[in-house]
Scaffold this motif. Structure first.
Motif, PDB file in Angstrom:
ATOM      1  N   THR A 170       4.847 -21.298  -8.423  1.00 57.62           N
ATOM      2  CA  THR A 170       3.626 -21.995  -8.044  1.00 57.62           C
ATOM      3  C   THR A 170       2.526 -21.711  -9.054  1.00 57.62           C
ATOM      4  O   THR A 170       2.252 -20.554  -9.371  1.00 57.62           O
ATOM      5  CB  THR A 170       3.163 -21.559  -6.643  1.00 57.62           C
ATOM      6  OG1 THR A 170       4.228 -21.700  -5.709  1.00 57.62           O
ATOM      7  CG2 THR A 170       1.987 -22.413  -6.186  1.00 57.62           C
ATOM      8  N   SER A 173      -3.231 -23.965 -10.221  1.00 57.51           N
ATOM      9  CA  SER A 173      -3.768 -25.258  -9.782  1.00 57.51           C
ATOM     10  C   SER A 173      -3.117 -25.704  -8.477  1.00 57.51           C
ATOM     11  O   SER A 173      -3.778 -26.278  -7.600  1.00 57.51           O
ATOM     12  CB  SER A 173      -3.557 -26.316 -10.865  1.00 57.51           C
ATOM     13  OG  SER A 173      -4.306 -25.997 -12.022  1.00 57.51           O
ATOM     14  N   GLN A 174      -1.819 -25.438  -8.333  1.00 49.51           N
ATOM     15  CA  GLN A 174      -1.125 -25.802  -7.103  1.00 49.51           C
ATOM     16  C   GLN A 174      -1.596 -24.960  -5.924  1.00 49.51           C
ATOM     17  O   GLN A 174      -1.688 -25.451  -4.797  1.00 49.51           O
ATOM     18  CB  GLN A 174       0.387 -25.649  -7.298  1.00 49.51           C
ATOM     19  CG  GLN A 174       0.992 -26.690  -8.221  1.00 49.51           C
ATOM     20  CD  GLN A 174       2.427 -26.385  -8.591  1.00 49.51           C
ATOM     21  OE1 GLN A 174       2.870 -25.234  -8.561  1.00 49.51           O
ATOM     22  NE2 GLN A 174       3.181 -27.417  -8.958  1.00 49.51           N
ATOM     23  N   THR A 178      -3.299 -26.574  -2.650  1.00 49.81           N
ATOM     24  CA  THR A 178      -2.759 -26.320  -1.309  1.00 49.81           C
ATOM     25  C   THR A 178      -3.862 -25.888  -0.349  1.00 49.81           C
ATOM     26  O   THR A 178      -3.932 -26.358   0.798  1.00 49.81           O
ATOM     27  CB  THR A 178      -1.677 -25.233  -1.375  1.00 49.81           C
ATOM     28  OG1 THR A 178      -0.596 -25.678  -2.197  1.00 49.81           O
ATOM     29  CG2 THR A 178      -1.147 -24.892   0.012  1.00 49.81           C
TER      30      THR A 178
END
Length: 350
Positions: A170, A173-174, A178
């Motif tokens: 991950t 940015s992810q 989220t």
């Protein structure tokens, strides 16, 4: 006939030997010469034979063929893609069922209410998910909330406090995306249009900013609507909010750790200094939870204009500066251990 019987016996013996070999390969724990922890990443679409090859290459299983046969025997159980951690000796059956159940390796990241982006950055860095520097850089990209906060310089306030699961793959940015999605889900469930009592000029960013102040002011969820009510009263009368947490945030942005506010800090040059500047600060000072968002959207009607901590996790509230000064004196006595100075007739939390 005797020859056929002999062949049958040989076949049975061969089958028995094969079954014994297969059982020995899949039933005995194996580790090979790998270090204590082994990560195996199974790409999406990898065949069963390919998965067996990856496991054997990483010394997780004894034999590729044996694992493939075991997998084919359970052909109705698909093997799931993902990254798996093997940190002890296991047999092939355990390996198979771990992958069949999709027990991929994840980092569990708990984000409490009221944390700043800097607190979260430190946590994900310690967890080894993403570096502190990279997380802060990702959090300063605010395009994902441009509809809610068009002038925001970061997603501070919009990273919803919760417990998350992230894989080693991950990205920073992810992670941010989220948490923003989680905020949007909660924000949408609040049905903001149901709160008509807010000033007509109140924007979503203003509401989240107010929620962050409330979040940082009190850990008592039941008290938050009243704290919000006091802040709104001060805004409507043109009083400075004089909110210590905004001052702490101003100092944090200048590289100081959050701590008790000192008299010399009251004049720090920052738009977040609500002792020097009237109105709300330019943006959220933390990431509020649902209770604080609700409090900001539905403040408790009140005549109170002041509050001070009561040394028990709550606050003493007052309508006038004179009452407030008495409550400040009460707090000092409490901090000095003189409970006899507590005035039972004074303003209370409720």
């Amino acid at each position: 006939m005797r020859r056929l019987g002999l062949l049958a016996l040989l076949a049975i013996a061969a089958l028995g030997a094969a079954a014994g070999w297969l059982n020995s390969q899949i039933s005995r724990p194996y580790r090979g010469h790998r270090p204590e922890k082994v990560f195996v990443d199974i790409p999406r679409g990898t065949s069963r034979w390919g998965i067996a090859g990856l496991l054997r290459k990483n010394d997780v299983i004894r034999d590729r063929l044996a694992f493939a046969l075991l997998s084919d025997w359970h052909f109705r159980r698909p093997l799931q893609a993902g990254e798996y951690l093997f940190d002890r000796q296991v047999d092939s059956r355990e390996v198979f069922w771990k992958i069949a159940h999709g027990q991929i390796f994840v980092h569990i990241v708990a984000v409490p209410e009221g944390w700043t982006i800097y607190d979260i950055a430190r946590q994900v860095d310690q967890q080894g998910v993403c570096s502190k520097r990279d997380f802060i850089a990702a959090a300063r990209e605010s395009s994902s909330i441009s509809d809610l906060a068009p002038h925001a310089k970061s997603v501070e306030g919009f990273l919803f406090p919760s417990t998350y699961q992230f894989t080693r793959r991950t990205t920073c940015s992810q992670i941010v995306a989220t948490m923003v999605r989680r905020f949007r889900s909660v924000w949408g469930s609040l049905q903001v249009s149901r709160f008509p009592q807010l000033p007509g000029t109140m924007t979503p960013e203003d509401a989240v900013t107010m929620a962050s102040l409330v979040e940082r002011e009190t850990p008592n969820a039941d008290e938050r609507p009243l704290v919000a009510g006091v802040f709104y009263n001060r805004l409507q009368r043109g009083y400075p909010l004089q909110c210590d947490p905004t001052l702490q945030y101003a100092l944090l942005l200048k590289g100081r750790e959050i701590g008790d506010v000192k008299p010399e800090d009251l004049h720090v040059d920052s738009p977040y200094n609500t002792y020097e500047h009237r109105g709300l600060p330019p943006g959220p000072i933390a990431n509020p939870g649902e209770a604080s968002l609700k409090a900001a959207l539905a403040p408790q009607p009140t005549d109170y204009l002041y509050f001070v901590a009561n040394n028990s996790g709550g606050h003493f509230f007052s309508k006038t500066l004179q009452e407030h000064n008495r409550n400040v004196a009460r707090l000092r006595h409490l901090l000095n251990g003189d409970a006899s100075e507590t005035d039972p007739s004074g303003p209370r939390n409720r």
